[in-house]
Motif scaffolding. Structure first.
Motif, PDB file in Angstrom:
ATOM      1  N   VAL A 168       0.836  -1.204   0.000  1.00 18.47           N
ATOM      2  CA  VAL A 168       0.000   0.000   0.000  1.00 18.47           C
ATOM      3  C   VAL A 168       0.869   1.253   0.000  1.00 18.47           C
ATOM      4  N   ASP A 169       1.846   1.278   0.907  1.00 22.28           N
ATOM      5  CA  ASP A 169       2.723   2.446   0.969  1.00 22.28           C
ATOM      6  C   ASP A 169       3.581   2.562  -0.286  1.00 22.28           C
ATOM      7  N   ALA A 170       3.938   1.423  -0.868  1.00 18.59           N
ATOM      8  CA  ALA A 170       4.700   1.459  -2.114  1.00 18.59           C
ATOM      9  C   ALA A 170       3.898   2.165  -3.205  1.00 18.59           C
ATOM     10  N   LEU A 171       2.582   1.953  -3.186  1.00 17.01           N
ATOM     11  CA  LEU A 171       1.725   2.623  -4.163  1.00 17.01           C
ATOM     12  C   LEU A 171       1.762   4.137  -3.960  1.00 17.01           C
ATOM     13  N   TYR A 172       1.723   4.561  -2.708  1.00 21.08           N
ATOM     14  CA  TYR A 172       1.785   5.999  -2.418  1.00 21.08           C
ATOM     15  C   TYR A 172       3.105   6.594  -2.912  1.00 21.08           C
ATOM     16  N   TRP A 173       4.218   5.936  -2.573  1.00 18.29           N
ATOM     17  CA  TRP A 173       5.522   6.461  -2.969  1.00 18.29           C
ATOM     18  C   TRP A 173       5.719   6.402  -4.484  1.00 18.29           C
ATOM     19  N   LEU A 174       5.056   5.468  -5.124  1.00 18.67           N
ATOM     20  CA  LEU A 174       5.112   5.419  -6.586  1.00 18.67           C
ATOM     21  C   LEU A 174       4.493   6.689  -7.176  1.00 18.67           C
ATOM     22  N   GLY A 175       3.381   7.122  -6.582  1.00 17.84           N
ATOM     23  CA  GLY A 175       2.778   8.377  -7.032  1.00 17.84           C
ATOM     24  C   GLY A 175       3.697   9.564  -6.813  1.00 17.84           C
ATOM     25  N   VAL A 176       4.399   9.570  -5.679  1.00 17.27           N
ATOM     26  CA  VAL A 176       5.349  10.650  -5.399  1.00 17.27           C
ATOM     27  C   VAL A 176       6.476  10.649  -6.430  1.00 17.27           C
ATOM     28  N   ALA A 177       6.977   9.470  -6.766  1.00 12.19           N
ATOM     29  CA  ALA A 177       8.061   9.368  -7.749  1.00 12.19           C
ATOM     30  C   ALA A 177       7.619   9.895  -9.111  1.00 12.19           C
ATOM     31  N   HIS A 178       6.382   9.594  -9.494  1.00 11.94           N
ATOM     32  CA  HIS A 178       5.864  10.123 -10.761  1.00 11.94           C
ATOM     33  C   HIS A 178       5.741  11.646 -10.695  1.00 11.94           C
ATOM     34  N   THR A 179       5.290  12.148  -9.559  1.00 12.25           N
ATOM     35  CA  THR A 179       5.153  13.601  -9.408  1.00 12.25           C
ATOM     36  C   THR A 179       6.500  14.292  -9.543  1.00 12.25           C
ATOM     37  N   ALA A 180       7.526  13.715  -8.925  1.00 12.13           N
ATOM     38  CA  ALA A 180       8.858  14.310  -8.979  1.00 12.13           C
ATOM     39  C   ALA A 180       9.395  14.378 -10.406  1.00 12.13           C
ATOM     40  N   GLN A 181       8.916  13.497 -11.267  1.00 11.85           N
ATOM     41  CA  GLN A 181       9.336  13.503 -12.675  1.00 11.85           C
ATOM     42  C   GLN A 181       8.365  14.283 -13.563  1.00 11.85           C
ATOM     43  N   ARG A 182       7.413  14.959 -12.911  1.00 16.95           N
ATOM     44  CA  ARG A 182       6.400  15.751 -13.609  1.00 16.95           C
ATOM     45  C   ARG A 182       5.521  14.887 -14.510  1.00 16.95           C
ATOM     46  N   GLN A 183       5.381  13.658 -14.146  1.00 17.31           N
ATOM     47  CA  GLN A 183       4.464  12.755 -14.852  1.00 17.31           C
ATOM     48  C   GLN A 183       3.118  12.839 -14.132  1.00 17.31           C
ATOM     49  N   TYR A 184       2.480  13.992 -14.322  1.00 16.83           N
ATOM     50  CA  TYR A 184       1.340  14.353 -13.490  1.00 16.83           C
ATOM     51  C   TYR A 184       0.123  13.456 -13.711  1.00 16.83           C
ATOM     52  N   ASP A 185      -0.125  13.064 -14.936  1.00 15.85           N
ATOM     53  CA  ASP A 185      -1.297  12.216 -15.194  1.00 15.85           C
ATOM     54  C   ASP A 185      -1.183  10.886 -14.452  1.00 15.85           C
ATOM     55  N   ALA A 186       0.005  10.291 -14.516  1.00 10.83           N
ATOM     56  CA  ALA A 186       0.222   9.023 -13.814  1.00 10.83           C
ATOM     57  C   ALA A 186       0.116   9.221 -12.304  1.00 10.83           C
ATOM     58  N   ALA A 187       0.682  10.322 -11.804  1.00 13.87           N
ATOM     59  CA  ALA A 187       0.633  10.596 -10.365  1.00 13.87           C
ATOM     60  C   ALA A 187      -0.804  10.795  -9.896  1.00 13.87           C
ATOM     61  N   ILE A 188      -1.599  11.511 -10.675  1.00 22.36           N
ATOM     62  CA  ILE A 188      -3.003  11.739 -10.312  1.00 22.36           C
ATOM     63  C   ILE A 188      -3.754  10.418 -10.238  1.00 22.36           C
ATOM     64  N   GLU A 189      -3.553   9.569 -11.232  1.00 17.58           N
ATOM     65  CA  GLU A 189      -4.258   8.281 -11.261  1.00 17.58           C
ATOM     66  C   GLU A 189      -3.887   7.433 -10.046  1.00 17.58           C
ATOM     67  N   ILE A 190      -2.607   7.392  -9.702  1.00 16.37           N
ATOM     68  CA  ILE A 190      -2.147   6.554  -8.590  1.00 16.37           C
ATOM     69  C   ILE A 190      -2.618   7.104  -7.249  1.00 16.37           C
ATOM     70  N   HIS A 191      -2.446   8.395  -7.021  1.00 11.36           N
ATOM     71  CA  HIS A 191      -2.827   8.965  -5.729  1.00 11.36           C
ATOM     72  C   HIS A 191      -4.344   8.999  -5.548  1.00 11.36           C
ATOM     73  N   ARG A 192      -5.066   9.199  -6.630  1.00  9.61           N
ATOM     74  CA  ARG A 192      -6.530   9.152  -6.529  1.00  9.61           C
ATOM     75  C   ARG A 192      -6.987   7.739  -6.162  1.00  9.61           C
ATOM     76  N   ARG A 193      -6.387   6.753  -6.807  1.00  6.61           N
ATOM     77  CA  ARG A 193      -6.727   5.362  -6.491  1.00  6.61           C
ATOM     78  C   ARG A 193      -6.351   5.028  -5.049  1.00  6.61           C
ATOM     79  N   PHE A 194      -5.204   5.531  -4.613  1.00  7.64           N
ATOM     80  CA  PHE A 194      -4.761   5.291  -3.238  1.00  7.64           C
ATOM     81  C   PHE A 194      -5.776   5.859  -2.244  1.00  7.64           C
ATOM     82  N   ALA A 195      -6.204   7.116  -2.465  1.00 12.15           N
ATOM     83  CA  ALA A 195      -7.135   7.762  -1.540  1.00 12.15           C
ATOM     84  C   ALA A 195      -8.496   7.075  -1.535  1.00 12.15           C
ATOM     85  N   GLU A 196      -8.917   6.564  -2.681  1.00 11.58           N
ATOM     86  CA  GLU A 196     -10.221   5.900  -2.763  1.00 11.58           C
ATOM     87  C   GLU A 196     -10.193   4.505  -2.148  1.00 11.58           C
ATOM     88  N   GLN A 197      -9.105   3.778  -2.355  1.00 12.76           N
ATOM     89  CA  GLN A 197      -9.026   2.403  -1.859  1.00 12.76           C
ATOM     90  C   GLN A 197      -8.649   2.334  -0.380  1.00 12.76           C
TER      91      GLN A 197
END
Length: 251
Positions: A168-197
């Motif tokens: 679960v936490d790996a999923l959160y940090w994966l979103g952070v890693a995407h954000t740091a690379q400005r891969q915003y669409d991927a980060a939004i999808e991951i963090h939104r899924r994290f918050a919902e699940q």
């Protein structure tokens, strides 16, 4: 006979006089035409000169406007660059703080957190302090800010260990890693899924705030505001909600 000769001479004289008069008249007409032609030529040259001057003035004004536009674009670009750098630094500082907290967290905190989580068939949430070589390797890549490799390592870990405690936490940090690379669409999808699940996960408020920040950086300001308001409504006492309130006053 003398009269005939005199008449002929007189006729020739009159004829000669008429020819000279015609020539003078023709010359006068030619001079008039030349004067008119020269006047028109001078007028045309003056007009062309004025048109060229006007064209040059217009070109200069156009160049001035283009230079002013470019200066404005440079100023905007510099502002955007400074803003992006500040956001990136804030992200790095936040990341460092969170990872440092993970390193200093003890087994007692992990046990208390595990006890507070309800039993579920889904992976347990927020147990970063448990050991896992692959997961620790991914976090170390995050600490080193090698986000590309961290993204690959976290994705592989989640794929190979979907039911692991740290998944679960790996999923959160994966979103952070995407954000740091400005891969915003991927980060939004991951963090939104994290918050919902995992709405009860301690990182859920931060995940929503990360979603809002990515939306803002994509230019979706109104959507970002809505996400921040949703965060405040769902987690009013969280530190993420406090930061969201501050952000809303500046948006």
């Amino acid at each position: 006979m003398k009269r005939l000769a005199l008449s002929a001479a007189l006729l020739l004289t009159l004829s000669a006089c008429a020819t000279t008069s015609d020539i003078e008249a023709t010359r006068y007409q030619i001079d008039q035409v030349n004067r008119q032609a020269n006047a028109r030529l001078t007028e045309v040259e003056s007009k062309l000169s004025n048109e060229k001057l006007l064209e040059m003035v217009n070109q200069v004004e156009s160049l001035k406007a283009e230079v002013a536009k470019l200066r404005g674009e440079v100023e905007v670009a510099n502002y955007n660059l400074q803003t992006t750098q500040k956001r990136q630094n804030d992200l790095y500082n936040d990341l460092d703080g969170r990872l440092s907290h993970l390193e200093s967290a003890g087994k007692e905190a992990a046990a208390q957190q595990a006890a507070s989580q309800p039993a579920s068939s889904q992976p347990a949430a927020a147990t970063d302090t448990q050991t896992s070589p692959d997961y620790d390797k991914a976090l170390n890549l995050l600490r080193a800010r090698d986000f590309a490799k961290a993204t690959a390592a976290l994705s592989l870990y989640i794929q190979q260990n979907p039911n692991a405690p740290q998944a679960v936490d790996a999923l959160y940090w994966l979103g952070v890693a995407h954000t740091a690379q400005r891969q915003y669409d991927a980060a939004i999808e991951i963090h939104r899924r994290f918050a919902e699940q995992y709405p009860d996960n301690p990182k859920a408020p931060d995940a929503l705030r990360n979603v809002a920040n990515c939306q803002r950086d994509l230019g979706q300001v109104d959507i970002a505001k809505a996400t921040l308001k949703r965060l405040i409504k769902l987690y009013p006492s969280s530190s993420a909600a406090q930061k969201a309130r501050e952000q809303l006053t500046k948006m």
